[in-house]
Design a protein around this motif. Structure first.
Motif, PDB file in Angstrom:
ATOM      1  N   TRP A  24       0.327  26.137 -43.148  1.00  0.00           N
ATOM      2  CA  TRP A  24      -0.158  25.501 -41.916  1.00  0.00           C
ATOM      3  C   TRP A  24       0.976  24.724 -41.251  1.00  0.00           C
ATOM      4  O   TRP A  24       1.175  24.832 -40.041  1.00  0.00           O
ATOM      5  CB  TRP A  24      -1.355  24.607 -42.239  1.00  0.00           C
ATOM      6  CG  TRP A  24      -2.112  24.106 -41.055  1.00  0.00           C
ATOM      7  CD1 TRP A  24      -2.518  24.826 -39.964  1.00  0.00           C
ATOM      8  CD2 TRP A  24      -2.600  22.778 -40.846  1.00  0.00           C
ATOM      9  NE1 TRP A  24      -3.225  24.020 -39.100  1.00  0.00           N
ATOM     10  CE2 TRP A  24      -3.290  22.760 -39.622  1.00  0.00           C
ATOM     11  CE3 TRP A  24      -2.520  21.611 -41.596  1.00  0.00           C
ATOM     12  CZ2 TRP A  24      -3.894  21.614 -39.117  1.00  0.00           C
ATOM     13  CZ3 TRP A  24      -3.136  20.475 -41.099  1.00  0.00           C
ATOM     14  CH2 TRP A  24      -3.807  20.478 -39.868  1.00  0.00           C
ATOM     15  N   ALA A  65      -6.838  25.446 -39.879  1.00  0.00           N
ATOM     16  CA  ALA A  65      -7.330  24.150 -40.371  1.00  0.00           C
ATOM     17  C   ALA A  65      -8.778  24.269 -40.852  1.00  0.00           C
ATOM     18  O   ALA A  65      -9.143  23.693 -41.875  1.00  0.00           O
ATOM     19  CB  ALA A  65      -7.212  23.090 -39.282  1.00  0.00           C
ATOM     20  N   GLN A  75     -11.970  19.021 -40.230  1.00  0.00           N
ATOM     21  CA  GLN A  75     -11.684  20.171 -39.369  1.00  0.00           C
ATOM     22  C   GLN A  75     -11.580  19.732 -37.906  1.00  0.00           C
ATOM     23  O   GLN A  75     -10.655  20.129 -37.194  1.00  0.00           O
ATOM     24  CB  GLN A  75     -12.772  21.239 -39.521  1.00  0.00           C
ATOM     25  CG  GLN A  75     -12.806  21.903 -40.873  1.00  0.00           C
ATOM     26  CD  GLN A  75     -14.050  22.750 -41.082  1.00  0.00           C
ATOM     27  OE1 GLN A  75     -14.934  22.840 -40.235  1.00  0.00           O
ATOM     28  NE2 GLN A  75     -14.129  23.383 -42.254  1.00  0.00           N
ATOM     29  N   ALA A  78      -8.473  17.727 -37.387  1.00  0.00           N
ATOM     30  CA  ALA A  78      -7.315  18.623 -37.338  1.00  0.00           C
ATOM     31  C   ALA A  78      -7.222  19.293 -35.971  1.00  0.00           C
ATOM     32  O   ALA A  78      -6.132  19.405 -35.398  1.00  0.00           O
ATOM     33  CB  ALA A  78      -7.404  19.664 -38.450  1.00  0.00           C
TER      34      ALA A  78
END
Length: 140
Positions: A24, A65, A75, A78
């Motif tokens: 990520w 994410a 989530q 993010a």
């Protein structure tokens, strides 16, 4: 006697969580580098298609994410971070490059992409990274 609950995990259950977190982070780095390179070093795209690229890149960041974090709140946070990152990249293009301009339409495409990526949280796609992790573990 108290009924203390164990804290809910931040990440989904992975065999190699550090690898997926690093992936990520690598996506963020890739987008930052691509966004700040001189325009002449990038392939040319047809007018307006760059908005599609922005949308898809930030949708990928946000969807990743969703696949990484176990609960909706992290989530969503993010996705908010991805939106802030997209705005910061547009500001950086204006401030740090000589042939790139920050563009509010690009920032909007980034934000819409991030929100679209968040949308996979209610679909089976939200568990794709876990499935990949399990397959890789089974092969090891």
């Amino acid at each position: 006697m108290s009924s203390a609950r164990s804290p809910r995990p931040l990440l989904r259950e992975f065999h190699r969580p550090a690898t997926w977190l690093a992936g990520w982070c690598a996506l963020f780095l890739l987008i930052a580098v691509g966004s700040l390179l001189p325009a002449g070093e990038l392939p040319t795209v047809s007018n307006g298609f760059d908005k599609v690229e922005h949308f898809l890149g930030y949708a990928l960041l946000s969807a990743y994410a969703v696949m990484l974090f176990a609960r909706m709140r992290p989530q969503a946070l993010a996705a908010l971070g991805v939106i802030v990152f997209g705005i910061a990249i547009e500001v950086a293009q204006s401030a740090w490059t000589v042939d790139r301009l920050g563009d509010s339409a690009d920032a909007m495409a980034n934000a819409l992409g991030a929100l679209a990526g968040l949308g996979i949280s209610v679909t089976p796609m939200a568990r794709w990274l876990q499935r990949l992790d399990a397959r890789l573990q089974a092969r090891a």
